[in-house]
Each structure stands twice: as C-alpha cells, then as structure tokens.
Motif scaffolding. Structure first.
Motif: not given
Ligand code: MN
Length: 524
Positions: A295-309, A311-322
């Motif tokens: 359930s955490n596999a696509f959860a982004h906690e850190a502020g810097v990660h959320q900010d990146g997400m 702006k552009e999802r691929s900054t911290y996401e290598i797969m899309r939840p969909e």
C-alpha cells in the motif's frame, strides 16, 4: 540491422500449489476456483492448480479448475511415482491444455539423506516417470528438485535424459532459495552450453526467497536464456515464499531496456486486484512496503518528493499506479443504490457471485451502508469474501452483547441459532473479544486454541470496517477464517464462529484434512 523478434516469457503461476503451502494459508474449494478465475483474467500462461495426490480435496480442486479454466494451461504436480502421475493425469484431464509436472530431487544432499538413491537410479526413475506421464499427456514438465545444489555435470545429464524421454519443459528449481543471481545465471548458461538437446524443451526456473533473491535469480536466468518463470501472487509460498509474479512481470516491463526482446502476456492492469484477492482469501496480508503491490508502493511522503511529483511524476515514479490497476479507493455506492448497480460493481471488482449470493451480499451491503457513510471498493470486496467463505453453517450468530470498560469485568452475552434451536449463554473474559470467544466455545462444546489473531482496517476513516482474521487449532486440525464489520468484537466473534463451523462440518462429512506437517504430502 533487423530487429530481433520479441520472445514470450511464460508465466507459470503456482499460487494455488506452492502458495497454498504457505504456513497459515489454506483455501477452500470455492476460494481456489475464484483465484483460478482471477489468474485466467490476468492472462498467466500456466496455472499450477495443486498437488492431486496430497489429498482427495486437492485432487477435486485441481479437477474443478481444469474444468473451469479455458485460457491458461492447467498443471498438477506429481512425484516420480506411478500412482501420483495417474491421480494427477486424471485430475488435469478435463483441461483444454493439461500439463503434468513431475519432480525428483537430484542434489547430493537429497540423494543421500532423503531418497537414499544413487545418481543412476534417480536418472532412471526420472526418465521412466516422464515417459509414463507422456502416456497421459503431451505436455510434461520435469523438475530436478534442488537443482541449484546439484553437481552441474550430473544436472546436465538428467536434463538431457528427461528431454529425450519427452519432457516439454524442464524447470530448474532453487528449492531452498540458496542461489545467488550471478551464480544461478551461470548455472543456466552452463545448461544451455552442455545439454545438446536443450532447444527441444522450454527451460524454466522456480526460485525461492529465503535470501531475498527469488526475483533477482529469476531475472538472471532470463538474461541467460530461460523463457519460463514460476512465481506466485504476492510471492507467497513455502517458508519465505517464491518469486513474486507482480515483481518479475513489472521488472521486465519497466526495464525493457535491460531485458530487450522478451515480454510477458500478463495483463498488468489486473495485478493489484488479484494481489488483494489472494491476500484476503489466504489471510496472508501484504506488507505495506512490498514492491509493486504494497500500500506504500506509490505513496510519496517526503516534501521534496511530493514537490517533484507535482511538477513531473517521472521524477520519483518509475511505474504508474494505473499500470497495475490502482485507481485509488473511490466512493462507488450508497444506501440508495439498487441491486443492479450493486451487482455491476461486484462484477467490476471481479467477484463472481450467483443470484443467491448476490441477495445475501446485498443485504449485508445495505446493513453496512446504514452504519457507514462511504462504501469503498475494499468494503465491497470484504462483503464478497464473506460470501465466498460462507459454507454450511452449524451455528449462526443471532445476537451479541458485550459489556466492557475500565472498571468492569468484560462480559459477553451470545445467542446462537442451530437450525430451529436458539441457545443463549454469557461468560466473562480478559477483554471483550476473549469474553465473546469463550462464550461461543462453551456453547458449541468445542475447544479451540487461538494461534493467530489479526485486525486490519479495510479502508480509511474512523467508520472503517475492521477485518479480523483468526487461525484456530482444534486438536490436530487448524482452520482460519475472516470476517469484517464496523464492530471489531462482532467481526471477531463471527470469524471465530466460522472456524467452529468449518471444523464441525469437516468432522461431519469429509475426513479431516490435517495441515501443518503431519500427514500432508509436501513438495518442492
Ligand atoms: Mn517451491
């Protein structure tokens, strides 16, 4: 330069065989069929449905799955013993694409201590068994158990002989999860170089996760030419489990650059759904940080990660939840929804219920909608599970009242229905759950030992349903059951009562199937 044609990696799912051997996971007949149906929709290539000789229940389940499943091949496991092969052949016979999977240990340690047989004897037994299995079925798989600890020259000799005898797939198991990726890859390369008829069969691997390398070892094998992988949903299986299907499939897909020219046919959009189904039916919950389906596999906690997400999802996401079918819990139904909408949503979630079950489930849903404002997909799945787990009940919970508090002795009053008879009793305990269970135990004249009790919130929010899973030992027999309710004491009582019903109906009709060691045949 011409582009090399992409080759398929066969996905062989053994959730219903190796997965069901997980300590604590036991599935009833109907639950096995539900998982087989979900695996077909996931488009795996082979479903290993069970180990028919292990028990009459296993044989029955394999046969029912062979009748049900139309897309994937249906395999049954057998030792290199005539009787095993015959029972297996009979069980998989109704399948459109049946497969018999025979196995025999080849490593020195198994030869010496388990089989007490010489190399030549084992080789002959393997060859005879493959030939015998081919009399019943054109698709025969042979596994030299503990292959990764077998002397490579002897392993190559056995593999060559099994292919000559007619094996269409040779599966190389790392039975005890001992191999390391580079070494396992080298072993596969060795076989491709040293087995002259290697191209006459599909080479497969079966990796265990004792050192956390099951997926890595399987990937190393693919890089060295293997084109079939045995795996399970959520990686469940003996001990630390097997190669996780969702991880190997998503690794091949996400890193197509590292694995060019191979693909799988798995419909990845179904992965999350099947993962949840298997976890709820087996009672084996998925750890939150599990790769791909946690359930955490696509959860982004850190502020810097959320900010990146943002702006552009691929900054911290290598797969899309969909890509794996996570759409997020959504509000789907309310208490004014009709049966038609209810059935539609159940179908969408992959819960195939018959008319009678839909009626029951709908009544549960309306009762829940009265207590709880928002009904999520997970709530509906919990309701569906309750229907699937339902079996002829000796006792029904009619009424439960619990008194508890800081300065009160927790006391439960329980009323049960047994046919037309209504019985009532009360008892106290260490806490409200204990009081309720003790009362039920006394009323049903059973003696259960609670081995495991777990409580999980089905969804978010203060009014979320709690799902209780209990595992109870009644003498030698261990049974487990689940129940969900907004009232966790009620869910606990229901789950415990289901165990009582299960064990009483087992004692009534079929001979008790013992689990956890004694009696049941286990496999690689
Ligand atoms: Mn195994």
């Amino acid at each position: 330069m011409a582009k090399k044609k992409s080759e398929k990696v066969t996905i062989f799912d053994t959730t219903l065989r190796d997965g069901e051997q997980s300590p604590g996971a036991s599935l009833n007949h109907r639950e096995k069929l539900e998982i087989a149906r979900a695996l077909s929709l996931l488009k795996v290539d082979v479903i290993e449905a069970g180990f028919p000789i292990a028990s009459p229940d296993d044989a029955k389940a394999v046969k029912a799955i062979a009748e049900l499943v139309r897309g994937p091949s249906v395999a049954g496991l057998a030792r290199c013993v005539r009787k095993d092969i015959e029972v297996c052949a009979d069980s998989v016979a109704p399948a459109k694409k049946p497969r018999i999977h025979v196995f025999l240990a080849t490593s020195a340690i198994h030869r010496k201590y388990k089989l007490r047989k010489a190399q030549s004897e084992i080789l002959r037994q393997a060859v005879d068994s493959v030939k015998y299995a081919r009399k019943f079925c054109n698709d025969v798989e042979f596994s030299p158990e503990d292959a990764s600890r077998t002397e490579p020259p002897y392993l190559a000799e056995v593999v060559e002989a099994a292919i000559d005898a007619g094996a269409t797939t040779i599966n190389i198991p790392d039975t005890v999860g001992y191999a390391m990726p580079t070494q396992f890859g080298d072993l596969i390369a060795y076989l491709f170089d040293n087995v002259p008829n290697v191209s006459d069969a599909t080479i497969s691997v079966h990796c265990h996760n004792d050192l956390g390398c099951a997926v890595a070892n399987s990937l190393a094998a693919i890089q060295n030419g293997v084109r079939a992988v045995e795996c399970t949903i959520n990686g469940i299986g003996e001990r630390a489990g097997n190669c996780a299907l969702e991880e190997i499939v998503m690794a091949l897909r996400t890193r197509a650059d590292a694995f060019p020219n191979v693909h799988t046919n798995v419909k990845t959009e179904n992965l999350y759904k099947v993962s949840r189904l298997v976890s709820s039916l087996t009672g084996m919950s998925v750890q939150r940080n599990k790769a791909v389906v946690g359930s955490n596999a696509f959860a982004h906690e850190a502020g810097v990660h959320q900010d990146g997400m943002l702006k552009e999802r691929s900054t911290y996401e290598i797969m899309r939840p969909e890509d794996i079918g996570i759409e997020g819990s959504e509000l789907v139904l309310g208490k004014h929804s009709g049966r038609h909408a209810f059935r539609h949503h159940m179908d969408r979630l992959g819960a195939k219920l018959n008319d009678k079950e839909i009626e029951h489930a709908y009544a549960r849903f309306i009762a829940l909608a009265d207590k709880k404002k928002t009904i999520y997909d997970e709530d509906l799945l919990a309701i569906a599970r309750a229907e699937l787990a339902a079996m002829p009940s000796v006792y029904l919970l009619d009424y439960l009242h619990v008194v508890t508090g800081t300065n009160t002795v927790p006391t439960a009053t329980v009323r049960l229905k047994k046919g037309k008879e209504i019985i009532q009793d009360a008892a106290c305990g260490d806490g409200p759950v204990d009081a309720a269970l003790k009362t039920i135990e006394r009323m049903t004249a059973t003696r259960g030992r609670l081995l495991d009790f777990s409580l999980q919130a089905v969804t978010v929010g203060k009014d979320a349903m709690g799902e209780v899973t209990v595992r109870v030992a009644f003498g030698q027999e261990v049974v487990s059951a689940k129940s969900a309710s907004t009232d966790i004491v009620e869910a606990s009582a229901q789950a415990y009562l289901s165990c009582v019903n299960r064990v009483l109906s087992n004692q009534g009709a079929t001979p008790a199937r013992k689990r956890g060691g004694s009696g049941k045949t286990r496999a690689a």
